[in-house]
Design an enzyme around this catalytic site. Structure first.
Site, PDB file in Angstrom:
ATOM      1  CG  HIS A   1      -1.778   1.196   1.364  1.00 26.91           C
ATOM      2  ND1 HIS A   1      -3.119   1.199   1.058  1.00 26.91           N
ATOM      3  CD2 HIS A   1      -1.490   2.465   1.771  1.00 26.91           C
ATOM      4  CE1 HIS A   1      -3.622   2.403   1.266  1.00 26.91           C
ATOM      5  NE2 HIS A   1      -2.644   3.192   1.710  1.00 26.91           N
ATOM      6  CD  GLU A   2       1.481   3.665   3.718  1.00 30.51           C
ATOM      7  OE1 GLU A   2       1.682   4.693   3.034  1.00 30.51           O
ATOM      8  OE2 GLU A   2       0.495   3.543   4.464  1.00 30.51           O
TER       9      GLU A   2
ATOM     10  CG  HIS B   1       0.214   6.318  -0.651  1.00 32.58           C
ATOM     11  ND1 HIS B   1      -0.829   6.943  -1.300  1.00 32.58           N
ATOM     12  CD2 HIS B   1      -0.343   5.719   0.443  1.00 32.58           C
ATOM     13  CE1 HIS B   1      -1.947   6.746  -0.640  1.00 32.58           C
ATOM     14  NE2 HIS B   1      -1.696   5.998   0.418  1.00 32.58           N
TER      15      HIS B   1
ATOM     16  CG  HIS C   1      -0.136   8.470  -7.031  1.00 30.50           C
ATOM     17  ND1 HIS C   1      -1.327   8.653  -6.354  1.00 30.50           N
ATOM     18  CD2 HIS C   1      -0.290   9.123  -8.207  1.00 30.50           C
ATOM     19  CE1 HIS C   1      -2.158   9.370  -7.101  1.00 30.50           C
ATOM     20  NE2 HIS C   1      -1.554   9.672  -8.215  1.00 30.50           N
TER      21      HIS C   1
ATOM     22  CD  GLU D   1      -5.273   6.557   1.172  1.00 29.56           C
ATOM     23  OE1 GLU D   1      -4.769   5.433   1.057  1.00 29.56           O
ATOM     24  OE2 GLU D   1      -4.730   7.487   1.801  1.00 29.56           O
TER      25      GLU D   1
ATOM     26  CE1 TYR E   1      -7.431   6.129   4.085  1.00 32.30           C
ATOM     27  CE2 TYR E   1      -8.612   7.955   5.101  1.00 32.30           C
ATOM     28  CZ  TYR E   1      -7.434   7.286   4.842  1.00 32.30           C
ATOM     29  OH  TYR E   1      -6.263   7.771   5.350  1.00 32.30           O
TER      30      TYR E   1
END
Length: 341
Positions: free
Chosen positions: A137-138, A141, A144, A166, A276
């Site tokens: 997940h991180e 980011h 991105h 998200e 979210y």
């Protein structure tokens, strides 16, 4: 603590119901192996190279990595890996912007920088699968932020609409649930064997355990956030909390509790907590194309990178997804997931 007790009960019930041993599965993940796997996977998907840099940071634990294009052999950006717990450190997991990319007045490109701050086990220690999911997940980011190509810093990287930001990272969590992906880096600490079929199946079967309550809680939080930001000032926040809780939660409100005092997202998100859940609906919609064409398919990953990630918030995000999918966004895929499809 009560939270830890509830977590232990949750894990024991999941183990009993699905024969899923989370501690045994953790023996197949080790932070350095997971890092190598993540880098190899995303390098293949997006045409990247990860180059370690011998550079000092704010703590000896922190590693510095440069991201390069494998096609043009040019630098893209830099990020800091601060992965392990220590005293007085931020206790959660997050990507923090260090420098926002932009095109300078003279035409020179200011490259992006980011910090990936987590609290994962030390090298050699077992790593729970939920932390592997968090790592995916991180890093979503981070990519991105680093893969943006926008001219203006205000629209670069994760500077998107709150209810979209998200989506790329939540979508990338799915790679941590894919057997072919996990087989690229997951192996037992002692035997070096891949995850046994029965253990992986137990993981898959237990995935949706508790999801109805978790989703209900997210919807409750979104409703509470909306209520606090839309009502005329002067109301009693605890009374509103009790009201919203009664309408949107299966469990009764516990009197004289004041959850709102620890609801950190009330500040900063500003009526945007619903993002979210909406971003998750978008993530599952986008995921449909990846699943159809292949999670590790460089062609579809390139399309995602150029059509969506590179644009940051410079264009309407709904339009970006529509261009990537070839149709307007839909929440149908997320509904199917919640129903077990």
């Amino acid at each position: 603590t009560k939270l830890m007790t509830a977590y232990l009960i949750f894990e024991r019930l999941k183990d009993k119901r699905y024969a899923f041993d989370s501690k045994e599965l953790a023996n197949y993940f080790e932070i350095e192996a997971v890092t190598r796997g993540l880098f190899a996977i995303t390098a293949k998907m997006y045409g990247l190279e990860y180059r370690p840099v011998n550079e000092e940071a704010w703590h000896p634990d922190v590693k510095v990595v440069e991201l390069w294009s494998s096609d043009t052999h040019e630098p893209i950006g830099k990020f800091f890996l601060d992965l392990h717990s220590r005293d007085n450190k931020y206790k959660h997991a997050a990507m923090f912007t260090v420098r926002t990319p932009r095109t300078l007045p003279g035409g020179e490109r200011q490259g992006p920088m980011a910090a990936l701050v987590c609290n994962f086990p030390r090298p050699g220690e077992p790593m729970p699968h939920d932390q592997v999911v968090t790592y995916f997940h991180e890093l979503g980011h981070v990519l991105h932020h680093l893969l943006t190509e926008t001219e203006l810093a205000s629209f670069a990287g994760t500077n998107t609409s709150r209810d979209f930001v998200e989506t790329p990272s939540q979508m990338f969590e799915e790679w941590a649930w894919s057997r072919p992906v996990l087989d690229l880096f997951a192996s037992h600490a002692e035997t070096k064997a891949k995850i046994p079929d029965e253990l992986f199946q137990a993981l898959t079967n237990s995935r949706r355990f508790g999801m109805a309550l978790a989703t209900e809680r997210q919807l409750f939080l979104a409703r509470l956030d909306f209520a606090y930001h839309s009502r005329k000032p002067g109301f009693d926040t605890t009374e509103v909390l009790e009201e919203i809780h009664g309408k949107h939660f299966s469990f009764p409100y516990v009197p004289k509790t004041h959850f709102q005092s620890s609801f950190g997202h009330l500040i900063g998100y500003d009526a945007g907590y619903y993002g979210y859940q909406w971003a998750l609906a978008l993530a599952y919609d986008v995921l449909g194309r990846f699943k159809k064409e292949g999670l590790l398919n460089p062609s579809v990953a390139k399309s995602w990178r150029t059509t969506v990630l590179s644009k940051g918030g410079s264009l309407d995000e709904r339009g970006l997804i529509e261009k990537f999918l070839g149709r307007p966004p839909s929440e149908a895929a997320y509904g199917d997931f919640l129903r077990g499809g």
